[in-house]
Design a protein around this motif. Sequence first.
Motif, PDB file in Angstrom:
ATOM      1  N   SER A  97      10.112  30.682 -18.320  1.00 20.67           N
ATOM      2  CA  SER A  97      11.062  29.609 -18.021  1.00 20.67           C
ATOM      3  C   SER A  97      10.562  28.296 -18.592  1.00 20.67           C
ATOM      4  N   SER A  98      11.498  27.371 -18.783  1.00 19.90           N
ATOM      5  CA  SER A  98      11.172  26.071 -19.352  1.00 19.90           C
ATOM      6  C   SER A  98      11.268  24.992 -18.283  1.00 19.90           C
ATOM      7  N   ARG A  99      11.345  23.771 -18.735  1.00 23.04           N
ATOM      8  CA  ARG A  99      11.426  22.622 -17.822  1.00 23.04           C
ATOM      9  C   ARG A  99      12.631  22.730 -16.896  1.00 23.04           C
ATOM     10  N   ASN A 100      12.525  22.080 -15.756  1.00 25.02           N
ATOM     11  CA  ASN A 100      13.592  22.124 -14.764  1.00 25.02           C
ATOM     12  C   ASN A 100      14.546  20.955 -14.916  1.00 25.02           C
ATOM     13  N   GLU A 101      15.774  21.198 -14.484  1.00 24.39           N
ATOM     14  CA  GLU A 101      16.803  20.175 -14.483  1.00 24.39           C
ATOM     15  C   GLU A 101      17.634  20.354 -13.208  1.00 24.39           C
ATOM     16  N   ARG A 102      18.038  19.242 -12.622  1.00 23.35           N
ATOM     17  CA  ARG A 102      18.839  19.286 -11.397  1.00 23.35           C
ATOM     18  C   ARG A 102      20.322  19.334 -11.769  1.00 23.35           C
ATOM     19  N   ALA A 103      21.079  20.224 -11.105  1.00 25.27           N
ATOM     20  CA  ALA A 103      22.521  20.313 -11.318  1.00 25.27           C
ATOM     21  C   ALA A 103      23.183  20.862 -10.056  1.00 25.27           C
ATOM     22  N   ARG A 104      24.462  20.682  -9.973  1.00 26.49           N
ATOM     23  CA  ARG A 104      25.251  21.098  -8.807  1.00 26.49           C
ATOM     24  C   ARG A 104      25.535  22.595  -8.858  1.00 26.49           C
ATOM     25  N   GLU A 105      25.389  23.255  -7.699  1.00 24.65           N
ATOM     26  CA  GLU A 105      25.695  24.684  -7.578  1.00 24.65           C
ATOM     27  C   GLU A 105      26.559  24.928  -6.358  1.00 24.65           C
ATOM     28  N   GLY A 106      27.345  25.986  -6.445  1.00 29.09           N
ATOM     29  CA  GLY A 106      28.116  26.463  -5.311  1.00 29.09           C
ATOM     30  C   GLY A 106      27.889  27.949  -5.163  1.00 29.09           C
ATOM     31  N   THR A 114      28.365  22.494  -1.707  1.00 29.05           N
ATOM     32  CA  THR A 114      27.672  22.627  -2.980  1.00 29.05           C
ATOM     33  C   THR A 114      26.371  21.848  -2.827  1.00 29.05           C
ATOM     34  N   GLY A 115      25.459  22.047  -3.749  1.00 27.97           N
ATOM     35  CA  GLY A 115      24.190  21.340  -3.634  1.00 27.97           C
ATOM     36  C   GLY A 115      23.546  21.105  -4.981  1.00 27.97           C
ATOM     37  N   ASP A 116      22.707  20.076  -5.030  1.00 28.72           N
ATOM     38  CA  ASP A 116      21.956  19.758  -6.239  1.00 28.72           C
ATOM     39  C   ASP A 116      20.659  20.561  -6.217  1.00 28.72           C
ATOM     40  N   VAL A 117      20.501  21.433  -7.199  1.00 29.17           N
ATOM     41  CA  VAL A 117      19.370  22.357  -7.248  1.00 29.17           C
ATOM     42  C   VAL A 117      18.649  22.218  -8.582  1.00 29.17           C
ATOM     43  N   LYS A 118      17.309  22.174  -8.518  1.00 32.21           N
ATOM     44  CA  LYS A 118      16.479  22.124  -9.719  1.00 32.21           C
ATOM     45  C   LYS A 118      16.201  23.553 -10.169  1.00 32.21           C
ATOM     46  N   HIS A 171      26.723  18.605  -0.577  1.00 34.25           N
ATOM     47  CA  HIS A 171      28.022  17.957  -0.717  1.00 34.25           C
ATOM     48  C   HIS A 171      29.117  18.886  -0.216  1.00 34.25           C
ATOM     49  N   ALA A 172      30.149  18.311   0.383  1.00 38.88           N
ATOM     50  CA  ALA A 172      31.316  19.104   0.769  1.00 38.88           C
ATOM     51  C   ALA A 172      31.980  19.598  -0.517  1.00 38.88           C
ATOM     52  N   ARG A 173      32.359  20.857  -0.533  1.00 38.96           N
ATOM     53  CA  ARG A 173      33.005  21.410  -1.726  1.00 38.96           C
ATOM     54  C   ARG A 173      34.371  20.763  -1.900  1.00 38.96           C
ATOM     55  N   GLN A 174      34.674  20.390  -3.120  1.00 35.49           N
ATOM     56  CA  GLN A 174      35.984  19.825  -3.431  1.00 35.49           C
ATOM     57  C   GLN A 174      37.016  20.944  -3.425  1.00 35.49           C
ATOM     58  N   VAL A 175      38.144  20.683  -2.828  1.00 33.92           N
ATOM     59  CA  VAL A 175      39.236  21.650  -2.803  1.00 33.92           C
ATOM     60  C   VAL A 175      40.379  21.050  -3.600  1.00 33.92           C
ATOM     61  N   TYR A 176      40.826  21.767  -4.601  1.00 35.07           N
ATOM     62  CA  TYR A 176      41.911  21.293  -5.452  1.00 35.07           C
ATOM     63  C   TYR A 176      43.150  22.121  -5.150  1.00 35.07           C
ATOM     64  N   LEU A 177      44.195  21.456  -4.759  1.00 39.87           N
ATOM     65  CA  LEU A 177      45.440  22.149  -4.427  1.00 39.87           C
ATOM     66  C   LEU A 177      46.370  22.139  -5.629  1.00 39.87           C
ATOM     67  N   ASP A 178      47.152  23.204  -5.761  1.00 37.38           N
ATOM     68  CA  ASP A 178      48.106  23.276  -6.861  1.00 37.38           C
ATOM     69  C   ASP A 178      49.297  22.351  -6.666  1.00 37.38           C
ATOM     70  N   ALA A 179      49.676  22.171  -5.443  1.00 39.16           N
ATOM     71  CA  ALA A 179      50.839  21.334  -5.148  1.00 39.16           C
ATOM     72  C   ALA A 179      50.422  20.154  -4.300  1.00 39.16           C
ATOM     73  N   PRO A 180      51.082  19.017  -4.460  1.00 37.07           N
ATOM     74  CA  PRO A 180      50.731  17.860  -3.635  1.00 37.07           C
ATOM     75  C   PRO A 180      51.052  18.123  -2.164  1.00 37.07           C
ATOM     76  N   ALA A 181      50.262  17.511  -1.309  1.00 36.25           N
ATOM     77  CA  ALA A 181      50.483  17.664   0.139  1.00 36.25           C
ATOM     78  C   ALA A 181      51.792  16.992   0.519  1.00 36.25           C
ATOM     79  N   PRO A 182      52.507  17.529   1.530  1.00 34.96           N
ATOM     80  CA  PRO A 182      53.789  16.925   1.935  1.00 34.96           C
ATOM     81  C   PRO A 182      53.604  15.556   2.540  1.00 34.96           C
TER      82      PRO A 182
END
Length: 182
Positions: A97-106, A114-118, A171-182
């Motif tokens: 393995s090479s150098r580490n980098e932090r990025a978001r995972e789910g 989700t979380g920031d993981v090295k 972090h709270a996972r982002q939820v993307y809805l297909d339709a706008p909320a009423p």
Amino acid sequence: MSFDLSTLPPGRVREVVRAPAHVLATAGPEVDPTDPEVVQLCADLVATMRVSPGCVGLAAPQVGVSAQAFCVDVTGHPKTRAGHGLVVLVNARVVESSRNERAREGCMSVPDLTGDVKRATRVTVRGHLPGTGEETEVVTDAFEARALQHEIDHCAGLLFLDRVAGAHALHARQVYLDAPAP
């Protein structure tokens, strides 16, 4: 190095278990990659991953089986720079393995966070192919490297939650809805 799906029997979709299920916190044993039950498990992992939107990897503990087997396919994911197509491995381990980098995972087993993981940005992973038991090696980087490390962690009884630096990195996972909320 894309895995030839025709070497697996038809897969069945399995239920994905969620934290804090005990199987997710237990290191799975090495298994015989030629065992028909292990081959079927691998087929089931692929089938379950394929029907799960946004899923790029799935490990045996996530379907309730304590074993070192997983699949990964980052094809088409927006973060993918390079990929090997479908990767299905048994008893895999990171050998370089090479150098580490932090990025978001789910994770499907932790659906609300989700979380920031090295993790290493470049890895060499060695494992066995289900069915033949042939040893193979995957050398990759970036998003695919992260996905492989994430699934190897699952096989070792670790969740991405075990690798975040603290509550500030969750972090709270982002939820993307297909339709706008009423």
